[in-house]
Structures are given as C-alpha cells and as structure tokens.
Design a protein around this motif. Structure first.
Motif, PDB file in Angstrom:
ATOM      1  N   VAL A 108      -3.706  95.412  10.081  1.00  0.00           N
ATOM      2  CA  VAL A 108      -4.486  95.376  11.324  1.00  0.00           C
ATOM      3  C   VAL A 108      -5.974  95.224  11.002  1.00  0.00           C
ATOM      4  N   GLY A 109      -6.428  95.943   9.977  1.00  0.00           N
ATOM      5  CA  GLY A 109      -7.827  95.833   9.564  1.00  0.00           C
ATOM      6  C   GLY A 109      -8.149  94.403   9.157  1.00  0.00           C
ATOM      7  N   MET A 110      -7.217  93.788   8.452  1.00  0.00           N
ATOM      8  CA  MET A 110      -7.430  92.420   7.990  1.00  0.00           C
ATOM      9  C   MET A 110      -7.457  91.454   9.174  1.00  0.00           C
ATOM     10  N   LEU A 111      -6.506  91.632  10.098  1.00  0.00           N
ATOM     11  CA  LEU A 111      -6.420  90.716  11.249  1.00  0.00           C
ATOM     12  C   LEU A 111      -7.592  90.867  12.205  1.00  0.00           C
TER      13      LEU A 111
ATOM     14  N   PHE B  66     -10.723  94.618  -0.992  1.00  0.00           N
ATOM     15  CA  PHE B  66      -9.332  94.530  -0.512  1.00  0.00           C
ATOM     16  C   PHE B  66      -8.589  95.869  -0.580  1.00  0.00           C
ATOM     17  N   ALA B  67      -9.022  96.735  -1.497  1.00  0.00           N
ATOM     18  CA  ALA B  67      -8.266  97.972  -1.703  1.00  0.00           C
ATOM     19  C   ALA B  67      -8.198  98.778  -0.408  1.00  0.00           C
ATOM     20  N   GLY B  68      -6.990  99.189  -0.045  1.00  0.00           N
ATOM     21  CA  GLY B  68      -6.824 100.070   1.110  1.00  0.00           C
ATOM     22  C   GLY B  68      -6.880  99.374   2.461  1.00  0.00           C
ATOM     23  N   VAL B  69      -7.129  98.089   2.482  1.00  0.00           N
ATOM     24  CA  VAL B  69      -7.218  97.400   3.784  1.00  0.00           C
ATOM     25  C   VAL B  69      -5.808  97.229   4.358  1.00  0.00           C
ATOM     26  N   THR B  70      -5.672  97.529   5.645  1.00  0.00           N
ATOM     27  CA  THR B  70      -4.366  97.431   6.309  1.00  0.00           C
ATOM     28  C   THR B  70      -4.220  96.058   6.966  1.00  0.00           C
TER      29      THR B  70
ATOM     30  N   PRO C  16     -13.767  90.871  10.671  1.00  0.00           N
ATOM     31  CA  PRO C  16     -14.602  89.691  10.959  1.00  0.00           C
ATOM     32  C   PRO C  16     -14.259  88.441  10.145  1.00  0.00           C
ATOM     33  N   ARG C  17     -13.265  88.530   9.245  1.00  0.00           N
ATOM     34  CA  ARG C  17     -13.010  87.400   8.331  1.00  0.00           C
ATOM     35  C   ARG C  17     -12.761  86.083   9.072  1.00  0.00           C
ATOM     36  N   GLY C  18     -11.845  86.159  10.044  1.00  0.00           N
ATOM     37  CA  GLY C  18     -11.443  84.933  10.743  1.00  0.00           C
ATOM     38  C   GLY C  18     -12.627  84.241  11.391  1.00  0.00           C
ATOM     39  N   LYS C  19     -13.471  85.040  12.026  1.00  0.00           N
ATOM     40  CA  LYS C  19     -14.638  84.469  12.728  1.00  0.00           C
ATOM     41  C   LYS C  19     -15.581  83.798  11.746  1.00  0.00           C
TER      42      LYS C  19
END
Ligand code: CAA
Length: 257
Positions: free
Chosen positions: A76-79, A70-74, A82-85
């Motif tokens: 936009v990076g989060m959205l 999680f560190a440093g994730v923005t 690939p997490r959602g998929k």
C-alpha cells in the motif's frame, strides 16, 4: 532554486540536469526524483529552454532506485506513495529529453534513460534491469519500455537474469542511438540537443507527442492523432517562416510561436 542531489544549468536553448549523488552511484532516492521533477517543471515553463540533456557522472548515470528506501515498505505504501506521480511527470515532459549515459545505468536508472527520447551512451555505459536480484521486478517502466526498445526475447533475458549489457550490445539491440568515447559523450549529446533546439519548437513538441503516441495506440488511432497535430502545426508562425524561408532559399528563424 536550490537543489541538493542534482545540478542544473541552461546554455542558450539547452538545459542540463546532472544527477549528483556520486557516493551512491546516483541512486534515485525520493528527494532526487522530486528535484528532477521540479527541474522539469521549471524547464517546461521556460520558453527559452527547448531541449533538456539528462546525465550523471563518469561512473554512473544512475544505479537504480535507492535500495535503502525499499526496506519495510508495504504494497500500500508503494502504491499510494509519490513514485507513480514522479514517473508520470517525467513521461509527460513535452520537450525533448536526451539522456547522456556513462557507466552504470541500471534498474530505475535504465528506466529513466528509456523515458528519455534519445539515448547517447559512452563506451563505458552498462545497462541492466537487475531488480530480480532483489526479489522484485522493474517498477518504473522497464517491463514495458525495454521490450519495445529491444524486443521481447532480449528484454526477457535482461529482466529475468538481471545481467548487464555493454554499450555496444545496447547499440546493436537498438536501446541507444549511438556509442561514443567517454570524453565525447557530452559533446555528442549537446550537438544533437542544439540541432533539435534550432528547429521550430512547437513542431518539435508536436512531433515528440506524435511519436510517443505510436507506442501506445493502434495504427489507425495514431494516424488520426498525427493528422490532427499536423494540422495544428499549420496554425504556427514558425510554419509560415519555415515554408517562406525554403521558398526564399534562406535559413529559417523560428520563434516558437
Ligand atoms: N541504491 C542505493 N545505494 C546504491 C545503489 C542503489 N541502487 N547502487 C549502489 N549503491 C551504493 C552502494 O551501496 C555503495 O555504497 P557504500 O560505498 O556506502 O557501500 C556505493 O553505491 C558504491 O557501490 P558499490 O560499492 O556496490 O560499487 P561496485 O562498483 O562494487 O558495484 C554496482 C556497482 C554493480 C552498480 C552495484 O552497486 C549494484 O549492484 N547496485 C545496485 C543496482 C541495482 O540493483 N539497481 C536496481 C535498484 S531497484 C530499482 O531500480 C527499482 C525500479 O524499477 C525503480
């Protein structure tokens, strides 16, 4: 197929996926989630597999997303990552998923268990959504599935305080199907899995789809959906076999057609 963070096995019609990062309490990093999705792809495509048991080890089902990632994730990076998929892939898995939970089942781990269809817990299981302690909130279904399982006020308490609840509490609140001694956990999960695997596979998949639909549609739409799936089941050979076997007073032999 070689996996590093999960172990898989198939026994008869029941497949098992075991999360296997014991040093970090099975924290769900991207690679683990990818491997989990690949295993689900494989089991979805395999007609021999009718039910999947998802488990961890004695100490943890999973202690959540891997916080190190999680560190440093923005935003936009989060959205756009690939997490959602990945979570969508788990949600769309059409065969029954049984979570067998021992030890910590927190954050994304609790969300993963809730994405399953049945949850069997060992007496040692601890459930929680502790994301609030990290300055974030549940992001893989916790704010949506937990209130549906335990009601708004209990979900609020868990999500806003980050407190863990015991297996017994989870049972009383309707989050898990049953609580068993740790040594009986897998036996209990496999007994359920084998029983479900002995039913007509197409009807099982249609029934899972219909029940899930009830959680996100108004009653009228859900009833219409159910009527259509009910009619669809009448196109299967297994329906003919099930009805004939009843009338002939014998056990049905289902083929999954
Ligand atoms: N991510 C990465 N590493 C984790 C982890 C996680 N979620 N949970 C535990 N670990 C690691 C620890 O860092 C530790 O590693 P080291 O041995 O290298 O220090 C190891 O696993 C063992 O953990 P502890 O030493 O902390 O064990 P403990 O028995 O003292 O405590 C615990 C257990 C209460 C579960 C504690 O580890 C903990 O609070 N973990 C974090 C739980 C959490 O916040 N989960 C939510 C994550 S966010 C999320 O899931 C978002 C989402 O919605 C998808």
């Amino acid at each position: 197929m070689e996996f590093q963070n999960i172990l898989i096995q198939v026994d008869g019609h029941v497949a098992t996926i075991r999360l296997n990062r014991p040093k970090v309490l099975n924290a769900l990093n991207g690679q683990t989630m990818d491997e989990l999705c690949q295993a689900l792809d494989r089991f979805e495509a395999d007609p021999e597999v009718r039910v999947v048991v998802l488990t961890g080890d004695d100490r943890a089902f999973a202690a959540g997303a891997d916080i190190g990632e999680f560190a440093g994730v923005t935003p936009v990076g989060m959205l756009e990552g690939p997490r959602g998929k990945r979570w969508e892939r788990i949600r769309a898995f059409p065969k029954p998923l049984i979570a067998a939970v021992s030890g910590y089942c927190l954050g994304g781990g609790c969300e993963l268990a809730m994405a399953c269809d049945i949850i069997v817990a060992s007496e040692t299981a601890r459930f929680g959504q502790p994301e609030i302690n990290l300055g974030i909130l549940p992001g893989a279904g916790g704010t949506q599935r937990l209130p549906r399982a335990v009601g708004k006020h209990r979900a609020m308490e868990m999500i806003l305080t980050g407190r863990h609840i015991t297996a017994q509490q989870a049972y009383e609140w309707g989050l898990v199907n049953r609580v068993v001694p740790p040594e009986a956990l897998l036996d209990e999960a496999y007994t359920l899995a084998r029983e479900i695997a002995s039913k007509a596979p197409v009807a099982v998949r249609l029934a899972k789809a219909a029940v899930l639909k009830s959680l996100d549609t108004p009653l009228e739409v859900g009833l219409d959906y159910e009527r259509r799936l009910f009619a669809l089941a009448f196109g299967t050979e297994d329906k003919e076999e099930g009805v004939r076997a009843f009338l002939e007073k014998r056990k049905p032999v289902f083929q999954g057609r």
